[in-house]
Write an enzyme that holds these catalytic residues in place. Structure first.
Site, PDB file in Angstrom:
ATOM      1  N   CYS A 270       0.820  -1.224   0.000  1.00 46.41           N
ATOM      2  CA  CYS A 270       0.000   0.000   0.000  1.00 46.41           C
ATOM      3  C   CYS A 270       0.850   1.270   0.000  1.00 46.41           C
ATOM      4  CB  CYS A 270      -0.925   0.016   1.211  1.00 46.41           C
ATOM      5  SG  CYS A 270      -1.872  -1.484   1.341  1.00 46.41           S
TER       6      CYS A 270
ATOM      7  N   HIS B 197      -4.042   6.872   1.121  1.00 49.91           N
ATOM      8  CA  HIS B 197      -4.206   5.544   0.520  1.00 49.91           C
ATOM      9  C   HIS B 197      -5.610   5.066   0.873  1.00 49.91           C
ATOM     10  CE1 HIS B 197      -4.133   1.353  -0.204  1.00 49.91           C
ATOM     11  NE2 HIS B 197      -4.053   1.024   1.071  1.00 49.91           N
TER      12      HIS B 197
ATOM     13  N   ASN C  24     -10.045  -0.863  -2.607  1.00 52.25           N
ATOM     14  CA  ASN C  24      -8.644  -0.627  -2.268  1.00 52.25           C
ATOM     15  C   ASN C  24      -7.782  -1.172  -3.406  1.00 52.25           C
ATOM     16  OD1 ASN C  24      -6.033  -0.818  -1.253  1.00 52.25           O
ATOM     17  ND2 ASN C  24      -6.652  -1.552   0.769  1.00 52.25           N
TER      18      ASN C  24
HETATM   19  O1  UT7 Z   1      -4.639  -1.387   2.533  1.00 56.49           O
HETATM   20  C1  UT7 Z   1      -3.781  -1.999   3.434  1.00 56.49           C
HETATM   21  C2  UT7 Z   1      -4.145  -1.754   4.820  1.00 56.49           C
HETATM   22  N1  UT7 Z   1      -5.387  -2.390   5.115  1.00 56.49           N
HETATM   23  C3  UT7 Z   1      -6.156  -1.876   6.039  1.00 56.49           C
HETATM   24  O2  UT7 Z   1      -5.835  -0.850   6.581  1.00 56.49           O
HETATM   25  C4  UT7 Z   1      -7.389  -2.622   6.410  1.00 56.49           C
HETATM   26  C5  UT7 Z   1      -7.666  -2.445   7.868  1.00 56.49           C
HETATM   27  N2  UT7 Z   1      -8.787  -3.247   8.347  1.00 56.49           N
HETATM   28  C6  UT7 Z   1     -10.057  -3.047   7.945  1.00 56.49           C
HETATM   29  O3  UT7 Z   1     -10.319  -2.234   7.093  1.00 56.49           O
HETATM   30  C7  UT7 Z   1     -11.153  -3.820   8.655  1.00 56.49           C
HETATM   31  O4  UT7 Z   1     -10.589  -4.517   9.737  1.00 56.49           O
HETATM   32  C8  UT7 Z   1     -11.906  -4.804   7.735  1.00 56.49           C
HETATM   33  C9  UT7 Z   1     -12.768  -4.041   6.750  1.00 56.49           C
HETATM   34  C10 UT7 Z   1     -10.960  -5.704   6.999  1.00 56.49           C
HETATM   35  C11 UT7 Z   1     -12.837  -5.692   8.568  1.00 56.49           C
HETATM   36  O5  UT7 Z   1     -13.724  -4.890   9.300  1.00 56.49           O
HETATM   37  P1  UT7 Z   1     -13.887  -5.103  10.872  1.00 56.49           P
HETATM   38  O6  UT7 Z   1     -14.919  -4.171  11.311  1.00 56.49           O
HETATM   39  O7  UT7 Z   1     -12.523  -4.979  11.502  1.00 56.49           O
HETATM   40  O8  UT7 Z   1     -14.450  -6.583  10.956  1.00 56.49           O
HETATM   41  P2  UT7 Z   1     -13.800  -7.875  11.653  1.00 56.49           P
HETATM   42  O9  UT7 Z   1     -12.635  -8.382  10.872  1.00 56.49           O
HETATM   43  O10 UT7 Z   1     -13.623  -7.600  13.111  1.00 56.49           O
HETATM   44  O11 UT7 Z   1     -14.998  -8.907  11.476  1.00 56.49           O
HETATM   45  C12 UT7 Z   1     -16.266  -8.711  12.099  1.00 56.49           C
HETATM   46  C13 UT7 Z   1     -17.176  -9.832  11.661  1.00 56.49           C
HETATM   47  C14 UT7 Z   1     -16.578 -11.216  11.835  1.00 56.49           C
HETATM   48  O12 UT7 Z   1     -17.611 -12.093  12.221  1.00 56.49           O
HETATM   49  P3  UT7 Z   1     -17.826 -12.517  13.769  1.00 56.49           P
HETATM   50  O13 UT7 Z   1     -16.535 -13.167  14.180  1.00 56.49           O
HETATM   51  O14 UT7 Z   1     -18.072 -11.225  14.497  1.00 56.49           O
HETATM   52  O15 UT7 Z   1     -18.991 -13.425  13.717  1.00 56.49           O
HETATM   53  C15 UT7 Z   1     -16.122 -11.584  10.460  1.00 56.49           C
HETATM   54  O16 UT7 Z   1     -16.085 -12.976  10.238  1.00 56.49           O
HETATM   55  O17 UT7 Z   1     -17.470  -9.708  10.273  1.00 56.49           O
HETATM   56  C16 UT7 Z   1     -17.200 -10.949   9.617  1.00 56.49           C
HETATM   57  N3  UT7 Z   1     -16.784 -10.658   8.246  1.00 56.49           N
HETATM   58  C17 UT7 Z   1     -17.676 -10.486   7.252  1.00 56.49           C
HETATM   59  N4  UT7 Z   1     -19.012 -10.523   7.234  1.00 56.49           N
HETATM   60  C18 UT7 Z   1     -19.607 -10.286   6.050  1.00 56.49           C
HETATM   61  C19 UT7 Z   1     -15.531 -10.506   7.756  1.00 56.49           C
HETATM   62  N5  UT7 Z   1     -15.595 -10.219   6.449  1.00 56.49           N
HETATM   63  C20 UT7 Z   1     -16.896 -10.205   6.105  1.00 56.49           C
HETATM   64  C21 UT7 Z   1     -17.583  -9.966   4.908  1.00 56.49           C
HETATM   65  N6  UT7 Z   1     -18.938 -10.000   4.924  1.00 56.49           N
HETATM   66  N7  UT7 Z   1     -16.949  -9.659   3.757  1.00 56.49           N
END
Ligand code: UT7
Length: 356
Positions: free
Chosen positions: A116, A283, A313
């Site tokens: 990134c 970014h 992204n």
């Molecule tokens: O570009 C490089 C740098 N990258 C970043 O900076 C990305 C940083 N991270 C993020 O943007 C976020 O952490 C994400 C968008 C990747 C994820 O969002 P989050 O609010 O942190 O969600 P999470 O990973 O804590 O997941 C919450 C829930 C989980 O389910 P449970 O365990 O609560 O039942 C995941 O399994 O959401 C679930 N989940 C999804 N649900 C529906 C994960 N991906 C998905 C999905 N659709 N695509």
């Protein structure tokens, strides 16, 4: 002393638009989840087997050259940032050179592997070459064809819904106008968390780093005294262990800390304040991250360019695509202070301040 300026910008995104609803038909996700957590509504995917990272880069590069009023043949050096190269090696820099039909000059090409932050690292490299007078025209590119390497099963949903394809390019040129150009660049990295956002296999790691971290992970390597099967093993293929992985919440927390830090570091270096920024191009990792950074720096909506809603992204391509879009929209004018910033896998993070 010479200064480096951005003399031309260009970008390209493939025609095909992929909606959240379309993804929800192939994996367990919803438009609501994706929009709420990331801000993304659509992303673009390249035409499979017809477009590649380097072919998209060539389109963006031609536009940048045209706007810089140079022919591609006048490019002295190429710096290419990507994490989704056409080949494992050689890098995309030489492939872009061939796409542009400019191999006869035998100008150098360098590939940058900083994910990134790749475009900002690439820009900083170009800046050093140009301000020392070594090169006149450096082509800096960030491009990604993510859609060829994502896990579209439920297991990969936290990564796959985020990424999109595209390319952005700039021409970095020398200027002796001391009031214009790249004022400073700041580059950082910390390999402690390398595996938190990574594309591990295929690779030549042989499980080394995992053993060192005390994590017993079986990659299915053959015994150490045999030859072959080093980069990818049948077990990796059977397990589907050849996709990017990310500990999203961990990366998120680091990102919201490092983005403001590295922007402030650049501003302090040149004696300026957040209020002096006319346009911040972060970014495009997550709309929530960009909004957090905006609030932290006290910037208005007019001072920040976001397009993750439409493009997702695009990793190394996201900063140059957003920069080019903002410029095309007339939001970046001569004399404006433009701030570029990125954080991502490595971890690596970086910023640049440009007087346009
Ligand atoms: O570009 C490089 C740098 N990258 C970043 O900076 C990305 C940083 N991270 C993020 O943007 C976020 O952490 C994400 C968008 C990747 C994820 O969002 P989050 O609010 O942190 O969600 P999470 O990973 O804590 O997941 C919450 C829930 C989980 O389910 P449970 O365990 O609560 O039942 C995941 O399994 O959401 C679930 N989940 C999804 N649900 C529906 C994960 N991906 C998905 C999905 N659709 N695509």
């Amino acid at each position: 002393m010479l200064r480096s300026k951005i003399a031309g910008v260009g970008y390209y995104v493939p025609e095909r638009v992929v909606t959240n609803d379309e993804l929800s038909q192939i994996m367990d996700t919803t438009d609501e989840w994706i929009q709420e957590r990331t801000g993304i509504q659509t992303r673009h995917y390249g035409k499979k087997h017809e477009e590649t990272t380097s072919s998209m880069a060539a389109i963006a590069a031609k536009i940048a050259c045209e706007r810089a009023k140079i022919a591609p043949e006048e490019v002295d050096f190429i710096v290419f940032a990507t994490l989704s190269p056409d080949y494992y090696f050689p890098g995309c820099g030489v492939l872009l050179q061939r796409e542009l039909g400019i191999t006869s000059r035998e100008a150098g090409a360098l590939d940058i592997r900083n994910q990134c932050s790749g475009f900002l690292y690439a820009l900083s490299v170009a800046d050093q070459f140009v301000k020392t007078g070594m090169y006149k025209n450096v082509l800096v590119v960030g491009a990604e064809m993510h859609s060829m390497g994502l896990d579209f099963s439920d297991r990969g949903r936290n990564v796959s819904v985020i990424f999109g394809d595209g390319a952005g390019a700039v021409i970095v040129q020398a200027t002796d106008n001391q009031k214009q150009g790249i004022l400073t660049t700041k580059l950082h990295s910390d390999g402690t968390y390398a595996e938190k956002l990574a594309f591990i296999n295929p690779g030549a790691h042989g499980g080394y780093h995992f053993k060192k971290m005390g994590e017993e992970r079986d990659f299915g390597y053959p015994p150490a005294d045999t030859y072959g099967e080093i980069f990818i093993t049948p077990k990796m293929i059977a397990d589907g262990d050849y996709y990017p992985n990310m500990e999203g919440p961990f990366v998120f927390k680091m990102a919201v800390q490092k983005f403001p830090e590295v922007i402030m570091e650049a501003l302090e270096d040149v004696g300026l304040q957040p209020s002096d920024i006319n346009m911040l191009i972060p970014h495009q990792a997550n709309l929530r991250i960009s909004q957090f950074v905006q609030r932290k720096l006290g910037l208005s909506d007019d001072q920040v360019w976001n397009n993750i809603q439409r493009f997702g992204n695009t990793t190394a391509a996201s900063v140059p695509i957003a920069l080019c879009e903002a410029w095309e929209a007339g939001k970046i004018k001569e004399g404006d202070l433009v701030c570029l910033a990125a954080f991502g896998s490595g971890f690596t993070w970086a910023s640049a301040l440009i007087r346009w």
